[in-house]
Every structure is written in C-alpha cells, then in structure tokens.
Enzyme design. Structure first.
Site, mmCIF file in Angstrom:
data_model
loop_
_atom_site.group_PDB
_atom_site.id
_atom_site.type_symbol
_atom_site.label_atom_id
_atom_site.label_comp_id
_atom_site.label_asym_id
_atom_site.label_seq_id
_atom_site.Cartn_x
_atom_site.Cartn_y
_atom_site.Cartn_z
ATOM 1 N N ASP A 8 0.857 -1.179 0.000
ATOM 2 C CA ASP A 8 0.000 0.000 0.000
ATOM 3 C C ASP A 8 0.899 1.236 0.000
ATOM 4 O O ASP A 8 1.705 1.412 0.913
ATOM 5 C CB ASP A 8 -0.877 -0.050 1.257
ATOM 6 C CG ASP A 8 -2.023 0.947 1.216
ATOM 7 O OD1 ASP A 8 -3.052 0.675 1.829
ATOM 8 O OD2 ASP A 8 -1.862 2.005 0.578
ATOM 9 N N ASP A 102 -3.408 2.511 -5.502
ATOM 10 C CA ASP A 102 -2.201 2.485 -4.676
ATOM 11 C C ASP A 102 -2.042 1.218 -3.864
ATOM 12 O O ASP A 102 -1.282 1.194 -2.918
ATOM 13 C CB ASP A 102 -2.185 3.694 -3.740
ATOM 14 C CG ASP A 102 -3.236 3.561 -2.648
ATOM 15 O OD1 ASP A 102 -4.280 2.943 -2.905
ATOM 16 O OD2 ASP A 102 -2.995 4.058 -1.540
ATOM 17 N N GLU A 103 -2.773 0.177 -4.204
ATOM 18 C CA GLU A 103 -2.551 -1.049 -3.432
ATOM 19 C C GLU A 103 -2.728 -2.303 -4.268
ATOM 20 O O GLU A 103 -3.495 -2.323 -5.230
ATOM 21 C CB GLU A 103 -3.429 -1.101 -2.181
ATOM 22 C CG GLU A 103 -4.888 -0.988 -2.433
ATOM 23 C CD GLU A 103 -5.686 -1.138 -1.146
ATOM 24 O OE1 GLU A 103 -5.456 -2.130 -0.412
ATOM 25 O OE2 GLU A 103 -6.541 -0.293 -0.868
#
Ligand code: MG
Length: 351
Positions: A8, A102-103
């Site tokens: 993350d 973003d992960e």
C-alpha cells in the site's frame, strides 16, 4: 502454506503531488475536491496530526487545519504514477492483483526469500518513482492487509495468523476489512468490543444475532482465517501466443510473417477481453534450445495488431537470430489494470 503480501503506497495522492511540488514537503497537504459535499481523498501525515484523514469532509478539514495546502485531485496524474508502481511490482512478482490505484496483493509463493524480495521491490519503487510504501506479509490476504496498515508509513510487518490474532486482540472489530460499521455497532451492543472477544464469542450467539452464515463468518474474520472469498485471484498478468515449427526456420522474412500471424491472433484475443498492455515481448528459441526474450514498454497500452506487430518485428530484427529458429512467440503484458479502478477513490481503512 501460501504467502501473500499486501503493498500500500503511503499517502498516495499527496505523495504523488509532492513529486511535482517538492516545496510542499513537510507541510500539511490535503488532496480534496471543492464541492459542498467533497471529502478528503488523502491527507499528508502532517495534516493527520490535526485530525484530517481520508473521508473527512473537506469543509471540516479546512476548519481543523486552516493552514493546510488544499490541492484538487488530478486522477489522470495519479493513474500514471500508479501504472509506474504496478509495472515495477509486476517486474518483480509474477502474480499481482491490483485492488486500487495504490494497493495490490502479491503472491509470494515459490520465492526463495520472500522478505528480501519485498525489501528489494520497495527499494526499487522508491528509487524509480520517489514513492514510499508499506507492506504486510502473511498467510492470507486478510493478515497481509491488516499488517500493511499496522505501521504506516514505511511499515514492513510480517505476521503468522496466530501472531495477527495476538497482536490485534485488543483492537476494535472494525479493524478487519469485512466487518463494517453497522456490524461493529451491533457487536458493541452485545458487549463485544475487541477482535479478541469476537474470536472467542460462542458460535451460537453469533449465529443467533447475525445469521447462520454471517455469524460464524465474523468469528473467522476475527481469527484472521482468510479462506473462501479472500483467497488470491490468479489474475493473468500477460497474454501470449507462440508456435514451435515442424522444421526450424532460418529465413528472416518468413519469421516476420509468422510473427505477424501470432500477433494477429494475440490481439484478437486481447480485443475480445478488452485488455490492453504496454509491454510487448518476443520469445525466440534457437535450434540448440537456447531461449531468449526481448521486451519493450511503450507509452500507451494497446491491443492494436499494427502497433504490437511493429514493436515485435523491431525486437526480432534487433535480436538478429544467429541460428535457425525452433520456436517463436509474442507476448503483451503490463495490462492497464489501474484504469479498471475508475475515478472514484475508494474509501479504505487507511490510505
Ligand atoms: Mg495507500
């Protein structure tokens, strides 16, 4: 036992903005829309000290931290940064499941030293993009996800299922994804305020309160048992077509014609699945069984046979086979996953 990592990026939207506005480093920075119902998408760690977090109403954020620098979200810019990060992930680990800009989850099965591999990956992301990440590693997605959140920013937390149970026993049940605010409220009314208490709650009580399926499911979540819907999807990271010849082929023009046919078939499949990729690769096996791959990443994802074909032919020419060719293949990778995530930022436990 399988091993899964959850990666993350730390304060992703803000961190990406700081790449082009380094003068804001160290200041409270908030990425938020400006409409009357706008919420904060990401706050820098400096802004979080003022009580501004993801999903805080923007108007409240302005009251809590009037000196913060407010930046309107620029999703095309974030998607571009996301693609760079995900491409690096895919260059390190074969099976990657992107779950947001973003992960991502990474399947670490089969890696000889998974922790060292993840450290290298994080260093690579940092070096190539200037972005920092937090990583959690565990036997399933649930442990990995909660572990990656545990020590942000720049966290690196490795936990077995038992260690996760122990470490988060005193945390509220809402820490675990899948236990929503309504469930948390109902659990509170039953006097169950921690994951430890939920893990130890009698099945009959949970079944009676939450139903025969959902009740026991809650207890399994509290025990970090991540089976069922939480196993890793094996998402294809590339598509390829290859062919082994009956007789080895030495003629360069003949090889290009074969490559064109393979490319046409490959692109037809990609178009049907509505998938596009940015990395185009060829595979060449010579008559002595030595095997080579050559790849090039282009600016925009494509499934256009003209574009893929041109790159593939150029790669083949540059390779310049020194011996007759036994097998030829073409591959498209680095799919445009980030676009699937859409423009609406998902509200998560932590960003
Ligand atoms: Mg994040």
């Amino acid at each position: 036992v399988s091993l899964i990592a959850h990666l993350d990026a730390d304060a992703f939207y803000v961190s990406v903005e700081l790449l082009r506005r380094p003068e804001l480093r160290g200041l409270p920075v908030v990425v938020a829309g400006s409409g009357p119902r706008a919420v904060v998408t990401t706050a820098s760690y400096e802004a979080r000290k003022f009580g501004v977090f993801s999903a805080t109403p923007a108007s409240r954020a302005r009251r809590l931290c009037p000196d913060a620098v407010f930046i309107p979200p620029d999703f095309p810019f974030y998607r571009e940064a996301s693609k760079r990060v995900m491409d690096i992930l895919r260059s390190h680990v074969e099976r990657v499941e992107v779950v947001g800009l973003d992960e991502a989850y990474l399947d670490l099965d089969g890696l000889i030293s998974p922790k060292a591999a993840m450290r290298r990956l994080i260093a690579d992301v940092r070096e190539q993009t200037g972005l920092t990440c937090s990583v959690g590693i565990g036997p399933n997605k649930l442990v990995a996800k909660v572990a990656s959140d545990a020590e942000k920013p720049r966290g690196f937390v490795v936990l077995s299922r038992e260690q996760a149970c122990e470490r988060f026993a005193a945390s509220p049940p809402g820490l675990v994804p899948g236990i929503g605010p309504k469930t948390v409220e109902r659990l509170e009314r039953l006097g169950v305020t921690t994951l430890g208490a939920l893990a130890a709650a009698p099945d009959e009580l949970l079944a009676q309160q939450f139903g025969a399926n959902h009740g026991p499911d809650l207890r399994r979540l509290a025990r970090f048992e991540g089976a069922g819907q939480l196993t890793l999807d094996r998402v294809a990271v590339s598509e390829s077509r290859e062919t082994t010849f009956d007789c080895d082929v030495a003629d360069a023009e003949e090889l290009e014609r074969i490559l064109d046919r393979l490319t046409a078939r490959l692109c037809e499949g990609l178009a049907k699945a509505d998938r596009r990729g940015r990395t185009i690769a060829i595979k060449v096996r010579l008559d002595d069984f030595s095997t080579f791959t050559r790849a090039r990443t282009i600016g925009a994802a494509t499934n256009d046979p003209a574009v893929v074909g041109e790159v593939a032919r150029a790669l083949l020419r540059e390779f310049g086979a020194s011996r007759p060719v036994r097998l030829l293949g073409v591959r498209v990778a680095s799919f445009d996953h980030a676009a699937d995530a859409g423009e609406v930022p998902q509200l998560r436990m932590a960003v």
